[in-house]
Structures are given as C-alpha cells and as structure tokens.
Write an enzyme that holds these catalytic residues in place. Structure first.
Site, PDB file in Angstrom:
ATOM      1  N   GLY A 186       0.844  -1.199   0.000  1.00  6.23           N
ATOM      2  CA  GLY A 186       0.000   0.000   0.000  1.00  6.23           C
ATOM      3  C   GLY A 186       0.876   1.244   0.000  1.00  6.23           C
ATOM      4  N   ARG A 187       0.301   2.320   0.496  1.00  2.00           N
ATOM      5  CA  ARG A 187       1.029   3.600   0.458  1.00  2.00           C
ATOM      6  C   ARG A 187       2.334   3.529   1.246  1.00  2.00           C
ATOM      7  NH1 ARG A 187      -3.998   4.337   2.293  1.00  2.00           N
ATOM      8  NH2 ARG A 187      -5.535   5.448   1.057  1.00  2.00           N
ATOM      9  N   ILE A 188       2.252   2.990   2.464  1.00  2.00           N
ATOM     10  CA  ILE A 188       3.449   3.027   3.320  1.00  2.00           C
ATOM     11  C   ILE A 188       4.498   2.022   2.829  1.00  2.00           C
ATOM     12  CG2 ILE A 188       4.323   2.757   5.680  1.00  2.00           C
ATOM     13  CD1 ILE A 188       1.496   3.688   6.658  1.00  2.00           C
ATOM     14  N   ALA A 201       3.300  -1.813  11.525  1.00  2.00           N
ATOM     15  CA  ALA A 201       1.905  -1.937  11.060  1.00  2.00           C
ATOM     16  C   ALA A 201       0.976  -2.130  12.259  1.00  2.00           C
ATOM     17  CB  ALA A 201       1.807  -3.086  10.062  1.00  2.00           C
ATOM     18  N   ARG A 202       0.740  -3.366  12.633  1.00  3.76           N
ATOM     19  CA  ARG A 202      -0.045  -3.685  13.828  1.00  3.76           C
ATOM     20  C   ARG A 202       0.559  -4.927  14.474  1.00  3.76           C
ATOM     21  NH1 ARG A 202      -1.625   0.687  13.487  1.00  3.76           N
ATOM     22  NH2 ARG A 202      -3.764   1.502  13.371  1.00  3.76           N
ATOM     23  N   GLU A 246      -0.993  -3.842  22.895  1.00  3.42           N
ATOM     24  CA  GLU A 246      -0.368  -2.623  23.414  1.00  3.42           C
ATOM     25  C   GLU A 246      -1.395  -1.792  24.197  1.00  3.42           C
ATOM     26  OE1 GLU A 246       0.837  -1.275  19.419  1.00  3.42           O
ATOM     27  OE2 GLU A 246      -0.393   0.508  19.720  1.00  3.42           O
ATOM     28  N   ARG A 277      -1.586  -8.768  -2.360  1.00  5.74           N
ATOM     29  CA  ARG A 277      -2.662  -9.492  -3.049  1.00  5.74           C
ATOM     30  C   ARG A 277      -2.651  -9.204  -4.542  1.00  5.74           C
ATOM     31  NH1 ARG A 277      -8.000  -8.282   0.363  1.00  5.74           N
ATOM     32  NH2 ARG A 277      -7.060  -6.233   0.228  1.00  5.74           N
ATOM     33  N   HIS A 283       4.731   3.036  19.544  1.00  3.64           N
ATOM     34  CA  HIS A 283       3.791   3.338  18.470  1.00  3.64           C
ATOM     35  C   HIS A 283       3.844   4.827  18.059  1.00  3.64           C
ATOM     36  CE1 HIS A 283      -0.151   1.723  16.532  1.00  3.64           C
ATOM     37  NE2 HIS A 283       0.468   2.589  15.738  1.00  3.64           N
ATOM     38  N   ILE A 284       4.990   5.205  17.507  1.00  2.61           N
ATOM     39  CA  ILE A 284       5.196   6.616  17.148  1.00  2.61           C
ATOM     40  C   ILE A 284       5.411   6.795  15.640  1.00  2.61           C
ATOM     41  CG2 ILE A 284       6.047   7.397  19.395  1.00  2.61           C
ATOM     42  CD1 ILE A 284       8.926   7.067  18.271  1.00  2.61           C
ATOM     43  N   GLY A 285       4.916   5.842  14.843  1.00  2.02           N
ATOM     44  CA  GLY A 285       5.150   5.904  13.388  1.00  2.02           C
ATOM     45  C   GLY A 285       4.825   7.250  12.766  1.00  2.02           C
TER      46      GLY A 285
HETATM   47  C1  GLV Z   1      -1.065   4.295  13.114  1.00  4.87           C
HETATM   48  O1  GLV Z   1      -0.733   3.209  13.482  1.00  4.87           O
HETATM   49  C2  GLV Z   1      -2.107   4.527  12.185  1.00  4.87           C
HETATM   50  O2  GLV Z   1      -2.831   3.586  11.837  1.00  4.87           O
HETATM   51  O3  GLV Z   1      -2.266   5.675  11.769  1.00  4.87           O
END
Ligand code: GLV
Length: 325
Positions: A158-160, A238-239, A268, A180, A286-288
């Site tokens: 995807g984008r990221i 991601a997660r 988390e 996919r 979780h500071i992406g």
């Molecule tokens: C961060 O994890 C988001 O989904 O924006």
C-alpha cells in the site's frame, strides 16, 4: 452548527480543535492523560453528534449502538481502523473516516529508522554509552549487519509499503514484495512480487505494512517464522497482531531473527517482558506518524471529515468494512 457536539476522546493538536470550533461545533474533549475505558467510551458517545477518536479507542458494536442514532461520524486520527467495527457502524448509519496519505512519509521514515537502528544495534550501543561502560574504541564492538545492497522484503504494498520501498533505492537494495495484487509503483521501482514463503526465505530485512484484518491477523505464524532466512531482521510498524508475538520472541531467542524493530505490539500498551529483556529488540511506543506536521495534518483531516458529515456532505476519507476494501 452551534447545536452540535463533537466528542474528542483524547487530546489532539490544537489545530483540529480550532477547526471544529470555527465551524460552530461544540467540542467536548477528554482532558485526562489516558484513554477512556470501554464503558466510559460507551457513556461518553451517548449524546454527541460526532466523535474524533484515536487508534486505541475500541468501537465494538455495543459502543456504536450507544452512539447511534445521534452520532453521524467517527473520525479516527489514524490510517488503520481495526479498532472500529466498520460494518456495525455502517448498519447504524454512522460514517467512519481515517487519515490516509498524510502520515505515509513519517511512517516510512520511522520504518527506516528502525531498520537502521536494528541493523547497526543502536539501542544496545546507546545503552552501553549511557551506562558509562565505554572504555575506548574497539574493533569488535557492536558489530552489526550491512544494510547496503541486501534484500528488503516488504509485506503489503500500500502507500506506506511503497514509500518504504522508494527509500531503499538509496541503499541499492533488491526489493521483494508480497501483496494481493500487482503494484505498478512497486514494479516501477524494480521490486519483484513473490509469494510469502519466497519473501521470507530470501529477505535480509522483512518489513510489515499490511492493515490488520481477519485475513492478516497472525499472518506471520509459527510456520511463517520457520521459513524466515536465518539471521534476518524483522520490522513492524503496522499492527502487533499481524504476527504471533510468542513466535517472534522464540525466533529472536533462537537466532532465527538477528533482531526486530518494533513500533507496535499485540495488546499494546502492554509489551511482554520477554521482548523487552532481549537486547536485539528496538522497541518504540507506536510513534510511526509522530512528527509535528503529520500529527497536525491528521487532526485537521479528522476535523474536516466531521465538519463535512455534519454539514450533510459526504465524508472526505470514508473507510469501508475490510471485506469490501
Ligand atoms: C497508526 O498506526 C495509524 O494507523 O495511523
């Protein structure tokens, strides 16, 4: 719109609040330094027209039922929306919106920060310096892994994922990706689409960029960890639940994985102590997307979505139930 109230479930950048107020909306913001418990959330959404929430707020059907029929939109300040039962919201006539695009570059940058930090053992080395343990330069100190020229495996195009791949050009890395569908931007970068087993077996760095859905939950299970190239490095921005955390710990202990760079965790903010005891883990909270400009844009976007829906216009960034995505 002065008769309308927006609940903001946790502090957000001022710019988002000002935008809502400028549109004539009453803002009710949780001022506590913690998120609402689920029962508090169900209570707080009962008499509002819209909600600006965050990824840690869980909107299961029961909470959504308590928001309906008055609440018309839930605008999450995140790109991921696995915390919201989007199908239940749709049935109740509640729009759900997210904040795509604006956080792509910040999150891709953080992915690279983790990749470099794990490869070059920055966490360990920094702890060593701060402990006052450095006695001078040593040829054998903190030897890490090369990044330049090694193979990068990206799961999720995807984008990221694509933005992460774009950055790899500077490191002359062959790129494999698993998705996919074929992705033209990835292909243009010279990345090769492969099945997951091939990606796991051939990548020196594996980076996760899939949303959390029923399909991707624990996609890295025991079998997948068993396929990973020995000594690879895993990055997850991601997660947490995309992988089996117990298997991750096992792979780090046995040396299957040389290191892991983690920004997200299953369950988390609690993190298994076994993970934090491992020196080859770089662990972030979780500071992406956590840059000043990005967080401002996210707050602004969430507010714009609320304003559009409350004006009777379509939302700007609607999300669909995962199966329809
Ligand atoms: C961060 O994890 C988001 O989904 O924006």
């Amino acid at each position: 719109m002065s008769d309308k109230t927006v609940l903001v479930t946790r502090l957000i950048p001022e710019i988002g609040v000002r935008l809502l107020q400028k549109a004539g909306l009453r803002v009710r913001m949780n001022q506590q330094a913690r998120q609402y418990r689920e029962d508090e959330l169900a209570e707080a959404v009962r008499d509002v027209d819209a909600v600006v929430c965050q990824l840690a707020d869980r909107f299961r059907a029961q909470v959504l039922e308590s928001a309906a029929p008055r609440c018309k939109v839930i605008a999450t300040c995140a790109v991921g929306y696995d915390n919201i039962d989007v199908a239940a919201a749709a049935k109740l006539g509640i729009h759900v919106t997210n904040t795509p695009d604006v956080l792509t570059n910040a999150t891709a940058d953080l992915t690279w920060a983790l990749l470099l930090a794990t490869a070059r053992r920055l966490g360990e080395a920094e702890r060593f310096v701060r402990a006052g343990a450095w006695r001078g330069w040593g040829m054998l100190q903190y030897l890490g892994a090369d990044v330049y020229g090694r193979t990068l495996g990206i799961i999720g195009a995807g984008r990221i994922g694509t933005a992460v791949a774009r950055r790899a050009a500077g490191f002359d890395m062959p790129i494999l990706y698993h998705a996919r569908h074929d992705n033209a931007a990835m292909n243009d970068l010279g990345a090769k689409r492969v099945g997951l087993p091939v990606l796991l077996a051939q990548s020196d760095f594996i980076s996760l960029h899939v949303p959390l859905t029923p399909e991707t939950r624990r996609m890295l299970d025991a079998e997948a960890f068993g396929r990973i190239k020995k000594g690879a490095i895993l990055i997850n921005t991601a997660r947490g639940a995309v992988l089996d955390q117990a298997e991750l710990i096992n792979a780090l202990r046995t040396g299957r994985l040389a290191a892991a760079g983690l920004d997200v965790y299953d369950g988390e903010p609690s993190i298994p102590k076994e993970l934090l005891e491992l020196d080859n883990v770089v662990a972030l909270p979780h500071i992406g997307s956590a840059t000043v400009t990005t967080r401002n844009r996210m707050a602004e976007m969430a507010a714009q979505n609320v304003i559009a829906v409350l004006k009777g216009e379509p939302p700007l960034n609607p999300v669909l139930p995962p199966s329809a995505d």
